[in-house]
Design a protein around this motif. Structure first.
Motif, PDB file in Angstrom:
ATOM      1  N   UNK A 105      -5.287 -16.984  -0.837  1.00  0.00           N
ATOM      2  CA  UNK A 105      -4.151 -17.039  -1.761  1.00  0.00           C
ATOM      3  C   UNK A 105      -4.697 -16.816  -3.165  1.00  0.00           C
ATOM      4  N   UNK A 106      -4.328 -15.702  -3.777  1.00  0.00           N
ATOM      5  CA  UNK A 106      -4.831 -15.354  -5.113  1.00  0.00           C
ATOM      6  C   UNK A 106      -3.693 -15.532  -6.113  1.00  0.00           C
ATOM      7  N   UNK A 107      -3.920 -16.382  -7.111  1.00  0.00           N
ATOM      8  CA  UNK A 107      -2.884 -16.694  -8.099  1.00  0.00           C
ATOM      9  C   UNK A 107      -3.367 -16.232  -9.470  1.00  0.00           C
ATOM     10  N   UNK A 108      -2.640 -15.310 -10.064  1.00  0.00           N
ATOM     11  CA  UNK A 108      -3.039 -14.777 -11.359  1.00  0.00           C
ATOM     12  C   UNK A 108      -1.905 -14.807 -12.364  1.00  0.00           C
ATOM     13  N   UNK A 109      -2.225 -14.641 -13.645  1.00  0.00           N
ATOM     14  CA  UNK A 109      -1.194 -14.572 -14.682  1.00  0.00           C
ATOM     15  C   UNK A 109      -0.664 -13.149 -14.828  1.00  0.00           C
ATOM     16  N   UNK A 110       0.528 -13.031 -15.365  1.00  0.00           N
ATOM     17  CA  UNK A 110       1.110 -11.713 -15.622  1.00  0.00           C
ATOM     18  C   UNK A 110       0.694 -11.246 -17.012  1.00  0.00           C
ATOM     19  N   UNK A 111       0.003 -10.116 -17.082  1.00  0.00           N
ATOM     20  CA  UNK A 111      -0.441  -9.568 -18.365  1.00  0.00           C
ATOM     21  C   UNK A 111       0.519  -8.526 -18.931  1.00  0.00           C
ATOM     22  N   UNK A 112       1.344  -7.914 -18.083  1.00  0.00           N
ATOM     23  CA  UNK A 112       2.144  -6.772 -18.510  1.00  0.00           C
ATOM     24  C   UNK A 112       3.646  -7.029 -18.516  1.00  0.00           C
ATOM     25  N   UNK A 113       4.120  -7.916 -17.649  1.00  0.00           N
ATOM     26  CA  UNK A 113       5.563  -8.129 -17.490  1.00  0.00           C
ATOM     27  C   UNK A 113       5.896  -9.587 -17.791  1.00  0.00           C
ATOM     28  N   UNK A 114       6.834  -9.801 -18.714  1.00  0.00           N
ATOM     29  CA  UNK A 114       7.292 -11.159 -19.013  1.00  0.00           C
ATOM     30  C   UNK A 114       8.434 -11.520 -18.061  1.00  0.00           C
ATOM     31  N   UNK A 115       8.316 -12.646 -17.396  1.00  0.00           N
ATOM     32  CA  UNK A 115       9.383 -13.078 -16.490  1.00  0.00           C
ATOM     33  C   UNK A 115       9.268 -14.577 -16.262  1.00  0.00           C
ATOM     34  N   UNK A 163      -5.031  -9.899  -9.969  1.00  0.00           N
ATOM     35  CA  UNK A 163      -5.220  -9.996  -8.516  1.00  0.00           C
ATOM     36  C   UNK A 163      -6.273  -8.985  -8.063  1.00  0.00           C
ATOM     37  N   UNK A 164      -6.124  -7.771  -8.551  1.00  0.00           N
ATOM     38  CA  UNK A 164      -6.942  -6.649  -8.065  1.00  0.00           C
ATOM     39  C   UNK A 164      -8.438  -6.865  -8.232  1.00  0.00           C
ATOM     40  N   UNK A 165      -8.870  -7.396  -9.383  1.00  0.00           N
ATOM     41  CA  UNK A 165     -10.314  -7.469  -9.637  1.00  0.00           C
ATOM     42  C   UNK A 165     -11.023  -8.458  -8.715  1.00  0.00           C
ATOM     43  N   UNK A 166     -10.270  -9.346  -8.062  1.00  0.00           N
ATOM     44  CA  UNK A 166     -10.894 -10.277  -7.109  1.00  0.00           C
ATOM     45  C   UNK A 166     -11.177  -9.600  -5.764  1.00  0.00           C
ATOM     46  N   UNK A 167     -10.448  -8.539  -5.454  1.00  0.00           N
ATOM     47  CA  UNK A 167     -10.484  -7.982  -4.098  1.00  0.00           C
ATOM     48  C   UNK A 167     -11.828  -7.375  -3.702  1.00  0.00           C
ATOM     49  N   UNK A 168     -12.470  -6.528  -4.539  1.00  0.00           N
ATOM     50  CA  UNK A 168     -13.763  -5.979  -4.106  1.00  0.00           C
ATOM     51  C   UNK A 168     -14.815  -7.054  -3.833  1.00  0.00           C
ATOM     52  N   UNK A 169     -14.792  -8.145  -4.598  1.00  0.00           N
ATOM     53  CA  UNK A 169     -15.720  -9.248  -4.318  1.00  0.00           C
ATOM     54  C   UNK A 169     -15.415  -9.864  -2.955  1.00  0.00           C
ATOM     55  N   UNK A 170     -14.136 -10.109  -2.686  1.00  0.00           N
ATOM     56  CA  UNK A 170     -13.755 -10.673  -1.390  1.00  0.00           C
ATOM     57  C   UNK A 170     -14.165  -9.748  -0.252  1.00  0.00           C
ATOM     58  N   UNK A 171     -13.966  -8.450  -0.446  1.00  0.00           N
ATOM     59  CA  UNK A 171     -14.340  -7.487   0.594  1.00  0.00           C
ATOM     60  C   UNK A 171     -15.848  -7.457   0.831  1.00  0.00           C
ATOM     61  N   UNK A 172     -16.605  -7.899  -0.161  1.00  0.00           N
ATOM     62  CA  UNK A 172     -18.065  -7.869  -0.054  1.00  0.00           C
ATOM     63  C   UNK A 172     -18.642  -9.114   0.612  1.00  0.00           C
ATOM     64  N   UNK A 173     -17.874 -10.214   0.649  1.00  0.00           N
ATOM     65  CA  UNK A 173     -18.433 -11.465   1.189  1.00  0.00           C
ATOM     66  C   UNK A 173     -17.686 -11.992   2.411  1.00  0.00           C
ATOM     67  N   UNK A 174     -16.489 -11.471   2.690  1.00  0.00           N
ATOM     68  CA  UNK A 174     -15.703 -11.946   3.831  1.00  0.00           C
ATOM     69  C   UNK A 174     -15.352 -10.783   4.753  1.00  0.00           C
ATOM     70  N   UNK A 178      -6.805 -11.694   5.170  1.00  0.00           N
ATOM     71  CA  UNK A 178      -5.572 -11.214   4.551  1.00  0.00           C
ATOM     72  C   UNK A 178      -5.357 -11.975   3.252  1.00  0.00           C
ATOM     73  N   UNK A 179      -4.447 -11.474   2.425  1.00  0.00           N
ATOM     74  CA  UNK A 179      -4.210 -12.104   1.129  1.00  0.00           C
ATOM     75  C   UNK A 179      -2.735 -12.448   0.945  1.00  0.00           C
ATOM     76  N   UNK A 180      -2.504 -13.424   0.081  1.00  0.00           N
ATOM     77  CA  UNK A 180      -1.167 -13.733  -0.420  1.00  0.00           C
ATOM     78  C   UNK A 180      -1.254 -13.644  -1.941  1.00  0.00           C
ATOM     79  N   UNK A 181      -0.820 -12.528  -2.537  1.00  0.00           N
ATOM     80  CA  UNK A 181      -0.921 -12.362  -3.994  1.00  0.00           C
ATOM     81  C   UNK A 181       0.265 -13.009  -4.707  1.00  0.00           C
ATOM     82  N   UNK A 182      -0.034 -13.823  -5.709  1.00  0.00           N
ATOM     83  CA  UNK A 182       1.003 -14.498  -6.492  1.00  0.00           C
ATOM     84  C   UNK A 182       0.703 -14.285  -7.971  1.00  0.00           C
ATOM     85  N   UNK A 183       1.687 -13.786  -8.702  1.00  0.00           N
ATOM     86  CA  UNK A 183       1.556 -13.637 -10.154  1.00  0.00           C
ATOM     87  C   UNK A 183       2.579 -14.545 -10.817  1.00  0.00           C
TER      88      UNK A 183
END
Length: 480
Positions: A105-115, A163-174, A178-183
């Motif tokens: 479960x990857x939880x990140x802040x929104x940098x581009x869209x205010x909501x 969310x995206x920048x975490x994925x290559x690291x995850x792909x390298x160690x696990x 699957x992922x659950x992306x939350x912004x």
């Protein structure tokens, strides 16, 4: 006339068949998994697969000697360009390498869209130069709750990198995850509580939570290190209270402030009681320019069971606090080094004499370090419980002490969730509230309904008030 009727019937059948065919095509297209192309490949990290692999392997190699302290429940990981924060992120991912996490479960802040609220990506595939990463549709859909502004807003993810920048690291160690992306955008207490509760409900022992966040932004080097030190200390103690104060006073910064708070809250619900710093640097350490830097920390959140020494230490602190206050009317001043005892904790201290209650006071939420909460509530229990006279010095040898360390509260949606003997209860209705610890129901032999009636009465309400009140459950580590 008959021919006209047959012709009309034939045309209706043809129309119906075309409608069914169109619907099938539409459903087939909508059922296809959407592929999310990488937003920042080639800028935040290499777009070439070989180059990206080599870069991440280099980061992990530098972090290979990291001290492992068990299986992390959650990570705090930076999300800047890899040349700035990749080295720091490598320490966190080195800490989870080799574990069999399957749901991230990857939880990140929104940098581009205010909501308002949180956006959960429910179905699709996120692509990186290292390959596709599948969204866990079954789990993601369970987090959605639109009345609390937890929904799927596709445009939030279109240019988001947290969310995206975490994925290559995850792909390298696990492997095979699957992922659950939350912004997260802006969030009120209702959304926060519901999001934390829904995430908690889908977590199992093979789930890892990642809060994607950098620390302070664009301060002078020494100022940044001071601010970041405050934030790291609060995370190590899992102190939501202190993080809120640091953030509101601008004495600490996190661009993923809300993702970190949610991650700490869920981790606490899962039993986490301490945070560990793997690595800290800021951009000034990496590129040498120190006038305006950005801070990065890699941290893990863990559940460290209380040892017998920990329990005995807390009991000794409580006894000393009561004795010193009863005899000298002073608060003890001690220095505790143990990080488990320095983490924030919600504590009740119960005093008994001859097996009967003599005082009981505590905090429902963790608002100070555990050992300090024991001191404060031990003093309050012996001197300020309105049901009893203050404890006298001649009673000190006749009293026993019990410490209850509470888990976070979980709102009850069905009273069958309540397990007598395991759960304590909190009731809230308007200005009224009441609490009963888990052991109380066991001591008096109550069943579930009797327990609910008694907590209603404890709050100053009528005994059936629980039927139209907010009910919460919690567990407790009981030390005596």
């Amino acid at each position: 006339m008959e021919k006209i009727k047959l012709k009309v019937l034939f045309m209706n059948i043809i129309g119906l068949l075309l409608l069914i065919l169109f619907s099938m095509i539409h459903l087939s297209c909508s059922a296809q998994e959407k592929e999310i192309e990488p937003n920042v490949a080639g800028s935040f990290y290499p777009s070439d697969e070989k180059e990206l692999k080599e870069m991440i392997e280099g980061f992990l190699e530098k972090a290979k000697d990291i001290k492992r302290e068990g299986r992390p429940i959650a990570l705090i990981s930076p999300h800047a360009g890899y040349i700035y924060s990749g080295g720091v992120a490598g320490y966190g991912y080195s800490a989870i390498k080799g574990f069999d996490y399957k749901n991230i479960i990857i939880i990140g802040p929104s940098h581009k869209v205010a909501f308002k609220g949180a956006s959960v990506y429910v179905k699709g595939v996120f692509k990186t130069p290292l390959g596709p990463v599948k969204v866990n549709e079954a789990l993601a859909s369970k987090i959605i709750y639109e009345p609390s502004n937890i929904k799927f807003i596709p445009e939030v993810f279109e240019k988001e990198h947290s969310i995206e920048v975490q994925l290559p690291f995850l792909q390298s160690v696990l492997k095979d995850f699957t992922i659950v992306p939350i912004v997260i955008g802006s969030m009120d207490a209702k959304t926060f509580d519901r999001l934390a509760s829904n995430i908690f409900s889908i977590v199992d022992e093979r789930t890892l939570i990642i809060a994607s966040s950098d620390l302070s932004h664009y301060h002078e080097y020494d100022v940044a290190r001071s601010m970041d030190s405050n934030v790291i200390d609060a995370i190590e103690r899992l102190s939501i209270h202190d993080l809120e104060n640091l953030y509101s006073s601008r004495k600490g910064e996190l661009c993923g402030y809300l993702p970190v708070l949610v991650t700490i809250e869920v981790s606490r619900m899962l039993g986490a009681n301490v945070g560990r710093l793997y690595k800290y640097e800021n951009s000034g350490d990496v590129i040498g320019l120190k006038d305006k830097v950005v801070g990065y920390a890699s941290m893990g959140l863990y559940k460290i069971p209380f040892t017998n020494d920990d329990k005995n230490t807390l009991l000794s602190i409580a006894k000393s606090a009561i004795r010193e206050f009863v005899i000298n009317k002073k608060r003890i001043d001690i220095d505790v080094k143990n990080p488990v005892l320095k983490s924030d904790g919600a504590v009740f201290v119960t005093i008994k004499k001859d097996g009967l209650l003599r005082g009981c006071i505590g905090h429902v939420r963790p608002v100070m370090p555990l050992y300090q909460s024991v001191i404060s509530n031990a003093i309050s229990a012996c001197s300020s419980d309105p049901r009893f006279e203050p404890v006298k010095s001649e009673e000190l040898n006749d009293i026993s002490i019990e410490i209850s360390i509470l888990s976070p509260l979980k709102k009850v949606r069905d009273i069958n969730e309540i397990e007598v003997g395991r759960h304590g209860l909190v009731i809230r209705k308007g200005f009224y509230s009441g609490l009963l610890l888990p052991q109380v129901a066991t001591e008096y032999g109550w069943d579930r309904e009797k327990f609910l009636k008694q907590v209603s009465l404890k709050a100053g309400l009528y005994e059936d008030a629980w039927k139209d009140s907010d009910i919460y459950i919690f567990t407790a580590d009981i030390i005596k």
